[in-house]
Design an enzyme around this catalytic site. Sequence first.
Site, PDB file in Angstrom:
ATOM      1  N   GLU A 137       0.839  -1.212   0.000  1.00  0.00           N
ATOM      2  CA  GLU A 137       0.000   0.000   0.000  1.00  0.00           C
ATOM      3  C   GLU A 137       0.870   1.257   0.000  1.00  0.00           C
ATOM      4  O   GLU A 137       0.780   2.115   0.900  1.00  0.00           O
ATOM      5  CB  GLU A 137      -0.983  -0.008   1.184  1.00  0.00           C
ATOM      6  CG  GLU A 137      -2.035  -1.083   1.019  1.00  0.00           C
ATOM      7  CD  GLU A 137      -3.236  -0.994   1.962  1.00  0.00           C
ATOM      8  OE1 GLU A 137      -3.245  -0.146   2.868  1.00  0.00           O
ATOM      9  OE2 GLU A 137      -4.182  -1.783   1.771  1.00  0.00           O
TER      10      GLU A 137
ATOM     11  N   GLU B 142      -5.131  -8.425  -0.934  1.00  0.00           N
ATOM     12  CA  GLU B 142      -5.927  -8.161   0.281  1.00  0.00           C
ATOM     13  C   GLU B 142      -7.365  -7.930  -0.141  1.00  0.00           C
ATOM     14  O   GLU B 142      -7.639  -7.064  -0.974  1.00  0.00           O
ATOM     15  CB  GLU B 142      -5.427  -6.924   1.038  1.00  0.00           C
ATOM     16  CG  GLU B 142      -4.153  -7.178   1.806  1.00  0.00           C
ATOM     17  CD  GLU B 142      -3.715  -5.997   2.654  1.00  0.00           C
ATOM     18  OE1 GLU B 142      -4.590  -5.246   3.149  1.00  0.00           O
ATOM     19  OE2 GLU B 142      -2.492  -5.824   2.801  1.00  0.00           O
TER      20      GLU B 142
ATOM     21  N   GLN C  58      -7.990 -11.793   7.006  1.00  0.00           N
ATOM     22  CA  GLN C  58      -6.743 -12.519   7.121  1.00  0.00           C
ATOM     23  C   GLN C  58      -7.039 -13.919   7.659  1.00  0.00           C
ATOM     24  O   GLN C  58      -8.161 -14.193   8.061  1.00  0.00           O
ATOM     25  CB  GLN C  58      -5.794 -11.767   8.029  1.00  0.00           C
ATOM     26  CG  GLN C  58      -5.441 -10.365   7.520  1.00  0.00           C
ATOM     27  CD  GLN C  58      -4.292  -9.703   8.278  1.00  0.00           C
ATOM     28  OE1 GLN C  58      -3.664 -10.299   9.134  1.00  0.00           O
ATOM     29  NE2 GLN C  58      -4.053  -8.428   7.943  1.00  0.00           N
TER      30      GLN C  58
HETATM   31  O1  AHR Z   1      -5.382  -6.202   6.503  1.00  0.00           O
HETATM   32  C1  AHR Z   1      -5.271  -5.094   7.342  1.00  0.00           C
HETATM   33  C2  AHR Z   1      -4.567  -3.921   6.687  1.00  0.00           C
HETATM   34  O2  AHR Z   1      -5.335  -3.431   5.649  1.00  0.00           O
HETATM   35  C3  AHR Z   1      -3.235  -4.202   6.046  1.00  0.00           C
HETATM   36  O3  AHR Z   1      -2.186  -4.178   6.957  1.00  0.00           O
HETATM   37  C4  AHR Z   1      -3.103  -3.065   5.078  1.00  0.00           C
HETATM   38  O4  AHR Z   1      -2.303  -3.402   3.975  1.00  0.00           O
HETATM   39  C5  AHR Z   1      -4.544  -2.745   4.701  1.00  0.00           C
HETATM   40  O5  AHR Z   1      -4.796  -1.397   4.758  1.00  0.00           O
END
Ligand code: AHR
Length: 513
Positions: A194, A317, A366
Amino acid sequence: MPLLKPMLVVLGLSLNATAFAATHIQLDSSSQGAVINKNIYGQFAEHLGRGIYEGLWVGPDSSIPNTKGWRNDVLGALKALHVPLIRWPGGCFADEYHWRDGIGPRDKRPVKVNTNWGGVEEDNAVGTHEFFDLVELLGAEAYVNGNLGTGTPQEMAEWLEYMTAEGKSTLAELRRKNGREQPFKVHYFAVGNEAWGCGGNMTPEFYTHLYKQYTTFLKTPTHNTPKWIASGGHSEDTSWAEYLTTNVKQKMDAVSFHYYTLPTGQWDVKGAALKFPESEWISTMARTLAMDGFIRNNKAVMDKLDPGKKVGFYVDEWGTWYDVEKGENPGFLYQQNSLRDAVVAALNFHIFHQHADRVRMTNIAQMVNVLQAMILTDKEKMLLTPTYHAYRMYVPFQDATAVPLKLSGVPEYRLAGVSVPAISATAARTKNGELYLGLVNLHPTQAESADIHLAGITIQHVSGQLLTANQMDAHNTFEKPHAIEPKAFSAEGKNGRLTIELPAKSVLVVKVQ
Ligand code: AHR
């Protein structure tokens, strides 16, 4: 109720509406779609909240049964998902992670502050060696995310040398001293995360220059070269994929992309994981389906610049992001997970399958205890979430070849000015020739029928698993860990036609015979 098969009554489901005209689903098994790379079912484990510590790692001296510090109950459950790869150590954490903090005797490792996630102490008990133990125990591939934000090209290059060098370099010898004779296999390596936000608030132009500079110095033995991943954009933004694909001509195998589903679309009040109104069920569905447009737009840009599809588009993500559960550290991103999350997961799988020519990896955020998790833990207790069950049901799609299908007569589900198609479908043929069909009825109160047709073939029978429940927020708790689980499902063809009755808010995966 009268149009529904007795099987649903056996399942104990009270269906509060009848099915109307059937959706027509035509499978064309004579033409082939893209291979659904197994990495579409990839996972993500960040140093965040109880995602790694407690959720996965308890340490070798814990009373919780473990292998090399990784808890056995969680490992056992994850094995059933055939986890193809794990991304680590972040996320935002990656851009503040210094790999040297995580090697050598654990009691000598420095304690740092996890400034991104809750300001808690990070004792670096899990580092490079422990991470590779985890992926090797699961038979998964390793996706290591490098630190661009606060690291240097030298630090990043040396981490790769530490992991992959074979000869007598000081770093290879250090790795051996720390217990690992053979190099680690690094399948994927990303340069930052990011970069537009927590990774450094950069523009695509600035990041692209840095990407080229850093990758110049990233060197590994030729037979242990990872696929290189550039940190890309998010949501509707296509500028990162465009700028990177235009300007990086080597050492870039993929551009990453992030998109989270927030029921309200607002970061300050995202919506609750449980006890939400139906208006947040439909808005969650609509915001999930938006993934398709985001991928299409990025693909359109990349297809012009890279028609040979050399560069992948990795959604590394994605998932639901709700208001954190009451009483939890707000920085831990711990949330419950319900039938709604399983439906969201399945809809995303269908979208990814459709774009599998370019989308060759995705990582749900996650794996354990964080955001849309597979597993929740409470000290020694563990439960499997509805999202876990969706992942398990879709295992046959890993590395299968997508079978094109056409849907017609799909009913619309409408509420409060939002409208979404009620049925979503996907099909694929496995390497050993089996045909699988995934179906979602995302209408929360209306059962639907789907007529399945397979050109030139009479379908005799389908069998598989159905995930559904009476409540939109049906979920498992530590007291009732089996409240929602998939149940066996089968249906027979009649007169060359097969009709599947899909309960409201359900996910179904069947083998077609
Ligand atoms: O998944 C949580 C967070 O979300 C990650 O660390 C980041 O890359 C995103 O903004």
